[in-house]
Design a protein around this motif. Structure first.
Motif, mmCIF file in Angstrom:
data_model
loop_
_atom_site.group_PDB
_atom_site.id
_atom_site.type_symbol
_atom_site.label_atom_id
_atom_site.label_comp_id
_atom_site.label_asym_id
_atom_site.label_seq_id
_atom_site.Cartn_x
_atom_site.Cartn_y
_atom_site.Cartn_z
ATOM 1 N N HIS A 1 0.844 -1.194 0.000
ATOM 2 C CA HIS A 1 0.000 0.000 0.000
ATOM 3 C C HIS A 1 0.877 1.241 0.000
ATOM 4 C CE1 HIS A 1 -4.232 -1.470 1.311
ATOM 5 N NE2 HIS A 1 -3.692 -2.245 0.399
ATOM 6 N N GLY A 2 0.585 2.158 -0.913
ATOM 7 C CA GLY A 2 1.277 3.430 -0.988
ATOM 8 C C GLY A 2 0.392 4.552 -0.474
ATOM 9 N N PRO A 3 0.709 5.784 -0.823
ATOM 10 C CA PRO A 3 -0.076 6.934 -0.357
ATOM 11 C C PRO A 3 -1.425 7.045 -1.066
ATOM 12 C CG PRO A 3 1.643 7.639 -1.862
ATOM 13 C CD PRO A 3 1.872 6.177 -1.639
ATOM 14 N N LYS A 4 -2.223 8.021 -0.619
ATOM 15 C CA LYS A 4 -3.506 8.355 -1.253
ATOM 16 C C LYS A 4 -3.368 9.752 -1.843
ATOM 17 C CE LYS A 4 -7.359 7.620 0.870
ATOM 18 N NZ LYS A 4 -8.416 7.636 1.914
ATOM 19 N N PRO A 5 -2.972 9.891 -3.102
ATOM 20 C CA PRO A 5 -2.782 11.228 -3.675
ATOM 21 C C PRO A 5 -4.082 12.035 -3.660
ATOM 22 C CG PRO A 5 -1.931 9.515 -5.141
ATOM 23 C CD PRO A 5 -2.727 8.827 -4.080
ATOM 24 N N ASP A 6 -3.959 13.328 -3.395
ATOM 25 C CA ASP A 6 -5.128 14.195 -3.532
ATOM 26 C C ASP A 6 -5.700 14.061 -4.935
ATOM 27 O OD1 ASP A 6 -4.652 15.155 -0.960
ATOM 28 O OD2 ASP A 6 -3.420 16.825 -1.676
ATOM 29 N N ILE A 7 -4.818 14.034 -5.912
ATOM 30 C CA ILE A 7 -5.185 13.883 -7.320
ATOM 31 C C ILE A 7 -4.244 12.849 -7.918
ATOM 32 C CG2 ILE A 7 -5.107 15.037 -9.578
ATOM 33 C CD1 ILE A 7 -6.108 17.565 -8.183
ATOM 34 N N GLY A 8 -4.795 11.805 -8.498
ATOM 35 C CA GLY A 8 -3.957 10.728 -9.006
ATOM 36 C C GLY A 8 -4.236 10.391 -10.460
ATOM 37 N N TYR A 9 -3.179 9.974 -11.146
ATOM 38 C CA TYR A 9 -3.268 9.520 -12.536
ATOM 39 C C TYR A 9 -2.693 8.103 -12.590
ATOM 40 C CZ TYR A 9 -4.087 14.461 -13.579
ATOM 41 O OH TYR A 9 -4.596 15.749 -13.611
ATOM 42 N N ALA B 1 7.970 10.911 4.737
ATOM 43 C CA ALA B 1 7.576 9.504 4.689
ATOM 44 C C ALA B 1 6.669 9.237 3.493
ATOM 45 C CB ALA B 1 6.875 9.118 5.991
ATOM 46 N N ARG B 2 5.805 10.166 3.200
ATOM 47 C CA ARG B 2 4.910 10.009 2.046
ATOM 48 C C ARG B 2 5.713 9.972 0.752
ATOM 49 N NH1 ARG B 2 1.476 15.047 1.106
ATOM 50 N NH2 ARG B 2 3.399 15.622 0.039
ATOM 51 N N SER B 3 6.689 10.863 0.618
ATOM 52 C CA SER B 3 7.522 10.870 -0.584
ATOM 53 C C SER B 3 8.266 9.543 -0.741
ATOM 54 C CB SER B 3 8.525 12.030 -0.521
ATOM 55 O OG SER B 3 7.851 13.276 -0.545
ATOM 56 N N GLU B 4 8.752 8.988 0.367
ATOM 57 C CA GLU B 4 9.414 7.687 0.309
ATOM 58 C C GLU B 4 8.446 6.601 -0.133
ATOM 59 O OE1 GLU B 4 10.820 7.491 4.285
ATOM 60 O OE2 GLU B 4 12.684 8.600 3.867
ATOM 61 N N SER B 5 7.193 6.742 0.299
ATOM 62 C CA SER B 5 6.167 5.774 -0.097
ATOM 63 C C SER B 5 5.895 5.845 -1.597
ATOM 64 C CB SER B 5 4.891 6.022 0.704
ATOM 65 O OG SER B 5 3.892 5.093 0.397
ATOM 66 N N TYR B 6 5.913 7.062 -2.160
ATOM 67 C CA TYR B 6 5.766 7.207 -3.610
ATOM 68 C C TYR B 6 6.892 6.458 -4.327
ATOM 69 C CZ TYR B 6 1.952 10.596 -4.102
ATOM 70 O OH TYR B 6 0.717 11.190 -4.138
ATOM 71 N N ASP B 7 8.112 6.608 -3.845
ATOM 72 C CA ASP B 7 9.255 5.918 -4.455
ATOM 73 C C ASP B 7 9.068 4.409 -4.403
ATOM 74 O OD1 ASP B 7 10.481 8.348 -4.963
ATOM 75 O OD2 ASP B 7 11.687 8.314 -3.122
ATOM 76 N N ASP B 8 8.514 3.934 -3.284
ATOM 77 C CA ASP B 8 8.359 2.498 -3.089
ATOM 78 C C ASP B 8 7.407 1.875 -4.105
ATOM 79 O OD1 ASP B 8 8.846 0.056 -1.603
ATOM 80 O OD2 ASP B 8 6.818 0.285 -0.802
ATOM 81 N N VAL B 9 6.358 2.614 -4.490
ATOM 82 C CA VAL B 9 5.392 2.057 -5.456
ATOM 83 C C VAL B 9 5.696 2.490 -6.887
ATOM 84 C CG1 VAL B 9 3.532 1.833 -3.769
ATOM 85 C CG2 VAL B 9 3.784 3.990 -5.031
ATOM 86 N N GLY B 10 6.784 3.261 -7.061
ATOM 87 C CA GLY B 10 7.195 3.635 -8.408
ATOM 88 C C GLY B 10 6.382 4.738 -9.048
ATOM 89 N N TRP B 11 5.773 5.578 -8.228
ATOM 90 C CA TRP B 11 5.011 6.713 -8.744
ATOM 91 C C TRP B 11 5.836 7.998 -8.611
ATOM 92 C CZ3 TRP B 11 -0.798 7.704 -8.724
ATOM 93 C CH2 TRP B 11 -1.517 6.560 -9.110
ATOM 94 N N ALA B 12 5.502 8.974 -9.443
ATOM 95 C CA ALA B 12 6.085 10.307 -9.325
ATOM 96 C C ALA B 12 5.158 11.181 -8.482
ATOM 97 C CB ALA B 12 6.272 10.939 -10.699
ATOM 98 N N GLU B 13 5.757 11.941 -7.561
ATOM 99 C CA GLU B 13 4.979 12.839 -6.700
ATOM 100 C C GLU B 13 5.162 14.281 -7.170
ATOM 101 O OE1 GLU B 13 4.505 13.895 -1.941
ATOM 102 O OE2 GLU B 13 6.487 13.427 -2.771
ATOM 103 N N VAL B 14 4.041 15.002 -7.315
ATOM 104 C CA VAL B 14 4.073 16.421 -7.660
ATOM 105 C C VAL B 14 3.457 17.179 -6.491
ATOM 106 C CG1 VAL B 14 3.362 18.211 -9.287
ATOM 107 C CG2 VAL B 14 3.814 15.881 -10.110
#
Length: 327
Positions: free
Chosen positions: A237-245, A270-283
């Motif tokens: 489980h990764g983060p819950k983006p406010d807006i996700g694609y 910690a959230r940014s690290e979670s994005y890295d873990d699931v292979g998503w880009a964070e804006v």
């Protein structure tokens, strides 16, 4: 003038109706004492009321008149819906609505609206008659911008967090908003309400998130998913983006003012690290990116999407990749 008799505890420190006072045994002479402020016919109060809750301030102005209910911005605030900040001196100005055909009412501190009220369009909030969330949303169409109306609609249909808000159901559904628009053809603001209805989405947690989403859509970017949990390829489980694609692996986070606090900074890392873990880009977007109709925010998100394979005019493939998110 001699020291006035102390008011009964249930009336002390708040505005009240003369009828309430009489029921509590307060004499007419005491009501004429200069220590009490007349707030209009049939209402008295002690001192200023700005420190009181809105419910305590508005209650006598609704109770003193039959068939009245708090409405418009006052009702929105009582429901906890987004409202414009009150201007100087507006703490003691309230909106109430009366059924069309009722006698005209003019009194200080009150903006009176007369309009058609159908069964089910008022309810009690803390014992005070208030227009329902759906009716409040429709009434606000007369007075606020389209984007503000979309933000109020998003707040109406948002699924709440029970542990934080003490409720499990949204204020109303998109269907409720659609129905109330259908019932009030020709009402002032109805065209704006129809436009807003097409833009309201379940999942937006704040007016800022709504404003960001609208800016992205108007710039031609894809329709996003809102606050949906990311699930990585390994099932993590990764983060819950406010807006996700999901189809492009891009998540957009709106950073409010509270993100400058030390505990929140730790959570954001910690959230940014979670994005890295699931292979998503964070804006990450802040208030400064939303100036000039959100052009800087749009540029950041467009660049991230472009680097992940999106091209202008490209059809969304989200429907074919449901496994990329979880509720």
């Amino acid at each position: 003038m001699k020291t006035p008799r102390r008011l009964p505890q249930q009336l002390s420190g708040r505005p009240f109706t003369v009828a309430e006072a009489a029921h509590a045994g307060v004499s007419k002479g005491r009501l004429r004492h200069r220590s009490l402020r007349p707030l209009g016919r049939g209402i008295r109060g002690q001192g200023t009321t700005a420190a009181l809750t809105l419910g305590a301030r508005v209650r006598p102005f609704v109770e003193v008149n039959e068939q009245c209910a708090a409405s418009h911005a006052t009702a929105a605030e009582l429901h906890g819906l987004p409202t414009r900040k009150r201007g100087l001196g507006e703490d003691e100005v309230f909106h109430v609505i009366r059924p069309e055909g009722a006698a005209h009412l003019k009194r200080p501190h009150v903006v009176v609206h007369r309009a058609k009220l159908l069964p089910g369009e008022t309810m009690l909030v803390g014992g005070i008659p208030v227009t329902s969330p759906a009716r409040t949303w429709l009434d606000l169409a007369e007075r606020i911008t389209l984007d503000e109306l979309v933000a109020v609609g998003d707040a109406c249909v948002r699924i709440p967090y029970p542990e934080l808000e003490g409720r499990e159901e949204p204020h109303c559904t998109v269907g409720d908003l659609r129905d109330i628009v259908a019932r009030h053809r020709g009402k002032r603001g109805i065209r704006k309400a129809r436009l807003a209805l097409a833009l309201i989405r379940v999942g937006s947690d704040s007016p800022q998130e709504t404003a960001l989403r609208l800016a992205l859509l108007r710039a031609g970017l894809p329709e996003p998913v809102l606050n949906a949990r990311i699930v990585g390829k390994r099932g993590q489980h990764g983060p819950k983006p406010d807006i996700g694609y999901p189809e492009y692996g891009v998540g957009v986070e709106y950073e409010g003012e509270h993100h400058g606090t030390e505990p929140q900074i730790v959570r954001d890392i910690a959230r940014s690290e979670s994005y890295d873990d699931v292979g998503w880009a964070e804006v990450r977007i802040s208030k400064r990116h939303m100036a000039n109709e959100g052009k800087a925010a749009v540029a950041k998100v467009r660049t991230a999407l472009f680097l992940r394979g999106w091209r202008p005019g490209q059809a969304s493939t989200r429907a074919s990749t449901p496994s990329s998110t979880a509720p």
